[in-house]
Motif scaffolding. Structure first.
Motif, PDB file in Angstrom:
ATOM      1  N   ALA A 170       0.835  -1.204   0.000  1.00 17.00           N
ATOM      2  CA  ALA A 170       0.000   0.000   0.000  1.00 17.00           C
ATOM      3  C   ALA A 170       0.869   1.252   0.000  1.00 17.00           C
ATOM      4  CB  ALA A 170      -0.924  -0.007   1.215  1.00 17.00           C
ATOM      5  N   LYS A 171       1.938   1.259   0.792  1.00 19.30           N
ATOM      6  CA  LYS A 171       2.840   2.412   0.816  1.00 19.30           C
ATOM      7  C   LYS A 171       3.443   2.647  -0.568  1.00 19.30           C
ATOM      8  CE  LYS A 171       7.035   4.262   2.907  1.00 19.30           C
ATOM      9  NZ  LYS A 171       8.089   4.094   3.932  1.00 19.30           N
ATOM     10  N   THR A 172       3.830   1.568  -1.238  1.00 18.56           N
ATOM     11  CA  THR A 172       4.408   1.684  -2.578  1.00 18.56           C
ATOM     12  C   THR A 172       3.416   2.297  -3.555  1.00 18.56           C
ATOM     13  OG1 THR A 172       5.847  -0.228  -2.212  1.00 18.56           O
ATOM     14  CG2 THR A 172       5.392   0.392  -4.505  1.00 18.56           C
ATOM     15  N   ILE A 173       2.187   1.788  -3.539  1.00 24.13           N
ATOM     16  CA  ILE A 173       1.175   2.274  -4.478  1.00 24.13           C
ATOM     17  C   ILE A 173       0.735   3.694  -4.133  1.00 24.13           C
ATOM     18  CG2 ILE A 173      -1.141   1.879  -5.420  1.00 24.13           C
ATOM     19  CD1 ILE A 173       0.951  -0.153  -6.330  1.00 24.13           C
ATOM     20  N   PHE A 174       0.512   3.965  -2.858  1.00 23.14           N
ATOM     21  CA  PHE A 174       0.097   5.311  -2.447  1.00 23.14           C
ATOM     22  C   PHE A 174       1.184   6.336  -2.770  1.00 23.14           C
ATOM     23  CE2 PHE A 174      -2.779   3.282   0.951  1.00 23.14           C
ATOM     24  CZ  PHE A 174      -3.901   3.406   0.145  1.00 23.14           C
ATOM     25  N   SER A 175       2.448   5.950  -2.641  1.00 22.41           N
ATOM     26  CA  SER A 175       3.550   6.873  -2.920  1.00 22.41           C
ATOM     27  C   SER A 175       3.582   7.276  -4.389  1.00 22.41           C
ATOM     28  CB  SER A 175       4.889   6.237  -2.534  1.00 22.41           C
ATOM     29  OG  SER A 175       4.983   6.061  -1.133  1.00 22.41           O
ATOM     30  N   VAL A 176       3.155   6.373  -5.255  1.00 18.60           N
ATOM     31  CA  VAL A 176       3.166   6.646  -6.696  1.00 18.60           C
ATOM     32  C   VAL A 176       1.881   7.328  -7.151  1.00 18.60           C
ATOM     33  CG1 VAL A 176       3.228   5.594  -8.994  1.00 18.60           C
ATOM     34  CG2 VAL A 176       4.714   4.721  -7.171  1.00 18.60           C
ATOM     35  N   LYS A 177       0.739   6.859  -6.648  1.00 17.27           N
ATOM     36  CA  LYS A 177      -0.549   7.308  -7.175  1.00 17.27           C
ATOM     37  C   LYS A 177      -1.375   8.138  -6.206  1.00 17.27           C
ATOM     38  CE  LYS A 177      -1.184   3.797 -10.702  1.00 17.27           C
ATOM     39  NZ  LYS A 177      -2.178   2.948 -11.389  1.00 17.27           N
ATOM     40  N   GLY A 178      -0.948   8.246  -4.946  1.00 18.32           N
ATOM     41  CA  GLY A 178      -1.760   8.941  -3.969  1.00 18.32           C
ATOM     42  C   GLY A 178      -2.956   8.099  -3.565  1.00 18.32           C
ATOM     43  N   LYS A 179      -3.720   8.594  -2.598  1.00 18.91           N
ATOM     44  CA  LYS A 179      -4.868   7.812  -2.132  1.00 18.91           C
ATOM     45  C   LYS A 179      -5.943   7.696  -3.210  1.00 18.91           C
ATOM     46  CE  LYS A 179      -8.145   9.332   0.655  1.00 18.91           C
ATOM     47  NZ  LYS A 179      -8.954   9.748   1.817  1.00 18.91           N
ATOM     48  N   ASP A 180      -6.265   8.805  -3.858  1.00 14.44           N
ATOM     49  CA  ASP A 180      -7.371   8.796  -4.813  1.00 14.44           C
ATOM     50  C   ASP A 180      -7.035   8.000  -6.072  1.00 14.44           C
ATOM     51  OD1 ASP A 180      -8.894  10.307  -3.099  1.00 14.44           O
ATOM     52  OD2 ASP A 180      -8.318  12.220  -4.001  1.00 14.44           O
ATOM     53  N   GLY A 181      -5.780   8.010  -6.491  1.00 10.48           N
ATOM     54  CA  GLY A 181      -5.408   7.330  -7.719  1.00 10.48           C
ATOM     55  C   GLY A 181      -5.185   5.830  -7.555  1.00 10.48           C
ATOM     56  N   ALA A 182      -4.959   5.380  -6.329  1.00 13.15           N
ATOM     57  CA  ALA A 182      -4.687   3.963  -6.077  1.00 13.15           C
ATOM     58  C   ALA A 182      -5.980   3.161  -6.027  1.00 13.15           C
ATOM     59  CB  ALA A 182      -3.935   3.805  -4.766  1.00 13.15           C
ATOM     60  N   THR A 183      -5.884   1.886  -6.357  1.00 18.47           N
ATOM     61  CA  THR A 183      -7.029   0.983  -6.236  1.00 18.47           C
ATOM     62  C   THR A 183      -6.651  -0.183  -5.333  1.00 18.47           C
ATOM     63  OG1 THR A 183      -6.463  -0.463  -8.101  1.00 18.47           O
ATOM     64  CG2 THR A 183      -7.720   1.555  -8.593  1.00 18.47           C
ATOM     65  N   MET A 184      -7.666  -0.774  -4.724  1.00 19.50           N
ATOM     66  CA  MET A 184      -7.424  -1.930  -3.863  1.00 19.50           C
ATOM     67  C   MET A 184      -6.875  -3.101  -4.679  1.00 19.50           C
ATOM     68  SD  MET A 184      -8.089  -1.163  -0.683  1.00 19.50           S
ATOM     69  CE  MET A 184      -8.840  -2.370   0.430  1.00 19.50           C
ATOM     70  N   GLN A 185      -7.303  -3.219  -5.932  1.00 21.77           N
ATOM     71  CA  GLN A 185      -6.792  -4.305  -6.766  1.00 21.77           C
ATOM     72  C   GLN A 185      -5.298  -4.145  -7.006  1.00 21.77           C
ATOM     73  OE1 GLN A 185      -8.657  -7.139  -8.072  1.00 21.77           O
ATOM     74  NE2 GLN A 185      -6.482  -7.679  -8.082  1.00 21.77           N
ATOM     75  N   GLU A 186      -4.850  -2.917  -7.263  1.00 20.89           N
ATOM     76  CA  GLU A 186      -3.422  -2.674  -7.470  1.00 20.89           C
ATOM     77  C   GLU A 186      -2.628  -3.025  -6.226  1.00 20.89           C
ATOM     78  OE1 GLU A 186      -3.186   1.034 -10.615  1.00 20.89           O
ATOM     79  OE2 GLU A 186      -3.894   1.436  -8.574  1.00 20.89           O
ATOM     80  N   ILE A 187      -3.169  -2.666  -5.064  1.00 21.21           N
ATOM     81  CA  ILE A 187      -2.481  -2.965  -3.805  1.00 21.21           C
ATOM     82  C   ILE A 187      -2.426  -4.471  -3.569  1.00 21.21           C
ATOM     83  CG2 ILE A 187      -2.611  -2.700  -1.288  1.00 21.21           C
ATOM     84  CD1 ILE A 187      -3.893   0.101  -1.881  1.00 21.21           C
ATOM     85  N   ALA A 188      -3.521  -5.158  -3.849  1.00 27.82           N
ATOM     86  CA  ALA A 188      -3.546  -6.612  -3.709  1.00 27.82           C
ATOM     87  C   ALA A 188      -2.518  -7.256  -4.639  1.00 27.82           C
ATOM     88  CB  ALA A 188      -4.946  -7.142  -4.015  1.00 27.82           C
ATOM     89  N   ASN A 189      -2.453  -6.778  -5.873  1.00 30.92           N
ATOM     90  CA  ASN A 189      -1.485  -7.320  -6.835  1.00 30.92           C
ATOM     91  C   ASN A 189      -0.055  -7.097  -6.344  1.00 30.92           C
ATOM     92  OD1 ASN A 189      -3.638  -7.998  -8.474  1.00 30.92           O
ATOM     93  ND2 ASN A 189      -3.383  -6.270  -9.867  1.00 30.92           N
ATOM     94  N   GLU A 190       0.208  -5.898  -5.850  1.00 31.52           N
ATOM     95  CA  GLU A 190       1.546  -5.572  -5.355  1.00 31.52           C
ATOM     96  C   GLU A 190       1.918  -6.441  -4.161  1.00 31.52           C
ATOM     97  OE1 GLU A 190       5.206  -3.486  -5.156  1.00 31.52           O
ATOM     98  OE2 GLU A 190       3.666  -3.415  -6.712  1.00 31.52           O
ATOM     99  N   ALA A 191       0.920  -6.741  -3.314  1.00 30.40           N
ATOM    100  CA  ALA A 191       1.164  -7.554  -2.108  1.00 30.40           C
ATOM    101  C   ALA A 191       1.225  -9.044  -2.415  1.00 30.40           C
ATOM    102  CB  ALA A 191       0.069  -7.286  -1.080  1.00 30.40           C
ATOM    103  N   GLY A 192       0.807  -9.433  -3.612  1.00 28.06           N
ATOM    104  CA  GLY A 192       0.819 -10.839  -3.980  1.00 28.06           C
ATOM    105  C   GLY A 192      -0.295 -11.639  -3.341  1.00 28.06           C
ATOM    106  N   ILE A 193      -1.437 -10.974  -3.108  1.00 28.96           N
ATOM    107  CA  ILE A 193      -2.591 -11.651  -2.522  1.00 28.96           C
ATOM    108  C   ILE A 193      -3.817 -11.346  -3.374  1.00 28.96           C
ATOM    109  CG2 ILE A 193      -1.655 -11.542  -0.181  1.00 28.96           C
ATOM    110  CD1 ILE A 193      -3.545  -9.184   0.339  1.00 28.96           C
ATOM    111  N   ASN A 194      -4.913 -12.045  -3.101  1.00 26.36           N
ATOM    112  CA  ASN A 194      -6.135 -11.726  -3.836  1.00 26.36           C
ATOM    113  C   ASN A 194      -6.890 -10.596  -3.137  1.00 26.36           C
ATOM    114  OD1 ASN A 194      -8.064 -12.889  -1.872  1.00 26.36           O
ATOM    115  ND2 ASN A 194      -7.206 -14.850  -2.520  1.00 26.36           N
ATOM    116  N   LYS A 195      -7.769  -9.963  -3.877  1.00 27.25           N
ATOM    117  CA  LYS A 195      -8.481  -8.789  -3.369  1.00 27.25           C
ATOM    118  C   LYS A 195      -9.376  -9.128  -2.183  1.00 27.25           C
ATOM    119  CE  LYS A 195     -11.232  -4.898  -5.102  1.00 27.25           C
ATOM    120  NZ  LYS A 195     -11.937  -4.362  -6.289  1.00 27.25           N
ATOM    121  N   ALA A 196      -9.944 -10.337  -2.174  1.00 26.50           N
ATOM    122  CA  ALA A 196     -10.808 -10.739  -1.062  1.00 26.50           C
ATOM    123  C   ALA A 196     -10.033 -10.775   0.240  1.00 26.50           C
ATOM    124  CB  ALA A 196     -11.426 -12.103  -1.352  1.00 26.50           C
TER     125      ALA A 196
END
Length: 202
Positions: A16-42
């Motif tokens: 989440a820190k990686t994605i938020f640092s690049v895209k900010g809160k509004d630009g980030a999506t939960m799917q992107e964070i899940a992908n970055e973390a290597g887990i599923n969105k659920a």
């Protein structure tokens, strides 16, 4: 592969820190964070129900690490020039590592300022009055040019923090790129305190 709850939360917060640092809160999506973390969105939603809660966790984790550094820089018994250098270094380094922090503070602090600030520092605010007293003492001793402590403190804070808020306009307006901006911010760790010191030095 995430093995347990603690490992999962660490992976999520790091991602989440990686994605938020690049895209900010509004630009980030939960799917992107899940992908970055290597887990599923659920699984991500199991630990954090929504993006706002996740962002708040990441934000306050960053502030929790930064707050003691700032408090120490302000409270310690060192000469004013050294203190200016350490305060500027603490602020700029924090913003480089957590570029979402200044923007989020700017958007949130005016909603419930006292509650938000108390939450940021856990009720133990940096001792800015002590810094102001030290500035006044240096002025009275004739060691620095006459200046209101409030102006000097505001000068430091604005020069350290505002460039990160101004980043999108700077990149577009100057036809720059992220790499150039990041390099300039690293340089400001030294150039900002020197500029402040030169402005008050006799």
């Amino acid at each position: 592969m995430v093995k347990n709850r603690n490992e999962a939360e660490i992976a999520i917060l790091t991602a989440a820190k990686t994605i938020f640092s690049v895209k900010g809160k509004d630009g980030a999506t939960m799917q992107e964070i899940a992908n970055e973390a290597g887990i599923n969105k659920a699984l991500l939603h199991y630990y954090f129900r929504n993006k706002d809660l996740l962002f708040e966790e990441v934000f306050f984790d960053a502030v929790k690490k930064f707050s003691p550094i700032l408090k120490h820089a302000i409270a310690q018994e060192v000469d004013l020039y050294q203190k200016i250098q350490q305060i500027c270094e603490a602020y700029i380094t924090m913003a480089i590592e957590n570029p979402f922090v200044p923007v989020f503070v700017l958007s949130e602090v005016n909603k419930q300022p006292e509650i938000f600030i108390q939450k940021m520092f856990h009720g133990d605010l940096p001792d800015f009055p002590k810094l102001a007293a030290q500035i006044n003492k240096e002025v009275s001793l004739g060691n620095i040019k006459p200046i209101q402590p409030q102006h000097l403190i505001l000068n430091m804070m604005s020069m350290c923090v505002f460039p990160f808020v101004f980043k999108p306009i700077f990149i577009v307006g100057m036809q720059a790129d992220k790499q150039l901006f990041d390099q300039l911010m690293l340089e400001r760790i030294k150039t900002v305190p020197q500029f402040i010191i030169d402005s008050i030095k006799k």
